[in-house]
Write a protein that holds these residues in place. Structure first.
Motif, PDB file in Angstrom:
ATOM      1  N   UNK A  41       0.819  -1.197   0.000  1.00 54.02           N
ATOM      2  CA  UNK A  41       0.000   0.000   0.000  1.00 54.02           C
ATOM      3  C   UNK A  41       0.855   1.251   0.000  1.00 54.02           C
ATOM      4  N   UNK A  42       0.243   2.376   0.382  1.00 50.44           N
ATOM      5  CA  UNK A  42       0.934   3.659   0.337  1.00 50.44           C
ATOM      6  C   UNK A  42       1.946   3.833   1.459  1.00 50.44           C
ATOM      7  N   UNK A  43       1.905   2.984   2.472  1.00 48.54           N
ATOM      8  CA  UNK A  43       2.777   3.167   3.637  1.00 48.54           C
ATOM      9  C   UNK A  43       4.136   2.505   3.486  1.00 48.54           C
ATOM     10  N   UNK A  44       4.300   1.634   2.526  1.00 50.94           N
ATOM     11  CA  UNK A  44       5.559   0.901   2.398  1.00 50.94           C
ATOM     12  C   UNK A  44       5.901   0.593   0.948  1.00 50.94           C
ATOM     13  N   UNK A  45       6.938  -0.240   0.772  1.00 53.33           N
ATOM     14  CA  UNK A  45       7.464  -0.569  -0.549  1.00 53.33           C
ATOM     15  C   UNK A  45       7.127  -1.996  -0.967  1.00 53.33           C
ATOM     16  N   UNK A  46       6.210  -2.630  -0.265  1.00 52.81           N
ATOM     17  CA  UNK A  46       5.878  -4.014  -0.563  1.00 52.81           C
ATOM     18  C   UNK A  46       5.345  -4.213  -1.965  1.00 52.81           C
ATOM     19  N   UNK A  48       5.871  -2.408  -4.672  1.00 51.51           N
ATOM     20  CA  UNK A  48       6.927  -2.211  -5.664  1.00 51.51           C
ATOM     21  C   UNK A  48       7.868  -3.414  -5.729  1.00 51.51           C
ATOM     22  N   UNK A  49       8.219  -3.952  -4.573  1.00 47.44           N
ATOM     23  CA  UNK A  49       9.113  -5.110  -4.543  1.00 47.44           C
ATOM     24  C   UNK A  49       8.409  -6.343  -5.108  1.00 47.44           C
ATOM     25  N   UNK A  50       7.121  -6.500  -4.791  1.00 46.64           N
ATOM     26  CA  UNK A  50       6.350  -7.619  -5.345  1.00 46.64           C
ATOM     27  C   UNK A  50       6.308  -7.530  -6.869  1.00 46.64           C
ATOM     28  N   UNK A  51       6.155  -6.315  -7.413  1.00 48.48           N
ATOM     29  CA  UNK A  51       6.191  -6.132  -8.863  1.00 48.48           C
ATOM     30  C   UNK A  51       7.550  -6.539  -9.410  1.00 48.48           C
ATOM     31  N   UNK A  52       8.611  -6.173  -8.706  1.00 49.76           N
ATOM     32  CA  UNK A  52       9.951  -6.546  -9.143  1.00 49.76           C
ATOM     33  C   UNK A  52      10.138  -8.049  -9.194  1.00 49.76           C
ATOM     34  N   UNK A  53       9.577  -8.757  -8.224  1.00 46.53           N
ATOM     35  CA  UNK A  53       9.669 -10.225  -8.226  1.00 46.53           C
ATOM     36  C   UNK A  53       8.940 -10.796  -9.436  1.00 46.53           C
ATOM     37  N   UNK A  54       7.761 -10.289  -9.720  1.00 49.08           N
ATOM     38  CA  UNK A  54       6.997 -10.782 -10.874  1.00 49.08           C
ATOM     39  C   UNK A  54       7.749 -10.526 -12.180  1.00 49.08           C
ATOM     40  N   UNK A  55       8.365  -9.353 -12.302  1.00 49.19           N
ATOM     41  CA  UNK A  55       9.124  -9.033 -13.517  1.00 49.19           C
ATOM     42  C   UNK A  55      10.336  -9.956 -13.647  1.00 49.19           C
ATOM     43  N   UNK A  56      11.042 -10.181 -12.544  1.00 47.13           N
ATOM     44  CA  UNK A  56      12.222 -11.055 -12.571  1.00 47.13           C
ATOM     45  C   UNK A  56      11.847 -12.473 -12.986  1.00 47.13           C
ATOM     46  N   UNK A  57      10.813 -13.016 -12.368  1.00 45.12           N
ATOM     47  CA  UNK A  57      10.390 -14.385 -12.687  1.00 45.12           C
ATOM     48  C   UNK A  57       9.871 -14.461 -14.122  1.00 45.12           C
ATOM     49  N   UNK A  58       9.112 -13.460 -14.548  1.00 41.62           N
ATOM     50  CA  UNK A  58       8.592 -13.444 -15.923  1.00 41.62           C
ATOM     51  C   UNK A  58       9.728 -13.391 -16.929  1.00 41.62           C
ATOM     52  N   UNK A  59      10.744 -12.579 -16.650  1.00 37.81           N
ATOM     53  CA  UNK A  59      11.881 -12.466 -17.561  1.00 37.81           C
ATOM     54  C   UNK A  59      12.628 -13.797 -17.663  1.00 37.81           C
ATOM     55  N   UNK A 219      16.343  -3.421  -8.972  1.00 37.35           N
ATOM     56  CA  UNK A 219      16.040  -2.005  -9.197  1.00 37.35           C
ATOM     57  C   UNK A 219      15.048  -1.485  -8.165  1.00 37.35           C
ATOM     58  N   UNK A 220      14.008  -2.253  -7.891  1.00 36.10           N
ATOM     59  CA  UNK A 220      12.993  -1.812  -6.944  1.00 36.10           C
ATOM     60  C   UNK A 220      13.563  -1.687  -5.528  1.00 36.10           C
TER      61      UNK A 220
END
Length: 267
Positions: A41-46, A48-59, A219-220
């Protein structure tokens, strides 16, 4: 009609949220970091990091089949009696095994885009060509992966007795059917340990794409570390995520290896 169209989309989005291993109702960040810097949510970076994991695994998953296919074709060409094919594949593997992966990524991301733009311009086109960071990362990692995979597959080809090919021909199978029905199952079993190691290397090499702007794990977490001044926390979290991905991959690959060995033993 709009309600009928948006209904399945909304339901699918809800399913994705529920099954999200990081920010879902039973996700890791939701359960263990609900009020910290890694919160969702807006209070943390969770998020953004979750998106980074999805991008890494997808790549990594997008790179694997392309790299395997290229490696298989190169391994076949290495066994060819055509001298020009052997020379071409030898040059290919020497270049991409000799260059640093980061340099290969830069060449693909910047050089390939320039080549395509030049071709478009020479044909009279005025469209500006831009290659996405994801595609450039996938292409660069694919050629590097294929250069190593071809050597693993070539060794596996050489480990299969020539009598296997002759047996297929003796029972009336074409060369293509002999390859698919007789050679390929043995090839996969023999090459699996080497390819498993290459998959783990590929998973780690995806971190390189952060330098061309792709929102992967590194990156995230790097952005979060710079903004919050909590470098140890976020880079430590990145280490943990990569270790978890590697562990899960090792478990899955071990299961595949046991299945392949059981299948071979049952014949």
């Amino acid at each position: 009609m709009e309600d009928l169209a948006t209904g399945p989309v909304t339901f699918w989005a809800w399913i994705q949220h529920v099954l999200d291993p990081f920010c879902g109702p039973i996700g890791l960040f939701s359960l263990f970091a609900s009020d910290g810097l890694v919160a969702c949510g807006d209070t943390g970076w969770g998020d953004e990091i979750a998106l980074g994991v999805r991008v890494t695994v997808s790549l990594a998953l997008a790179t694997l089949p392309v790299g395997l296919l290229l490696g298989f074709i190169i391994a076949l060409a290495m066994q060819s009696e055509e001298r020009s094919l052997k020379i071409a594949t030898g040059i290919y593997t020497t270049i991409f095994r000799g260059l640093p992966e980061l340099l290969t990524l830069f060449i693909v991301y910047y050089g390939f885009q320039i080549i395509i733009q030049t071709l478009v311009t020479s044909l009279g086109g005025e469209t500006r060509v831009e290659i996405s960071a994801f595609f450039a990362g996938m292409l660069a990692l694919s050629v590097v992966f294929s250069s190593y995979a071809s050597e693993v597959l070539l060794s596996a080809f050489r480990a299969i007795p020539r009598g296997q090919y002759e047996a297929g021909s003796a029972v009336g199978l074409s060369r293509a059917k002999t390859m698919v029905l007789i050679v390929l199952p043995q090839l996969i079993r023999i090459a699996l340990p080497g390819l498993s190691n290459l998959w783990l290397v590929l998973l780690k090499d995806t971190a390189l794409v952060s330098v061309i702007g792709l929102t992967d794990i590194l990156r995230q977490t790097g952005v979060a570390a710079r903004v919050t001044k909590e470098a140890f926390l976020f880079y430590g979290l990145a280490c943990l995520i990569y270790l978890v991905l590697a562990t899960l991959s090792s478990i899955g690959l071990s299961a595949i290896s046991r299945w392949a060995n059981r299948s071979e033993a049952s014949r």
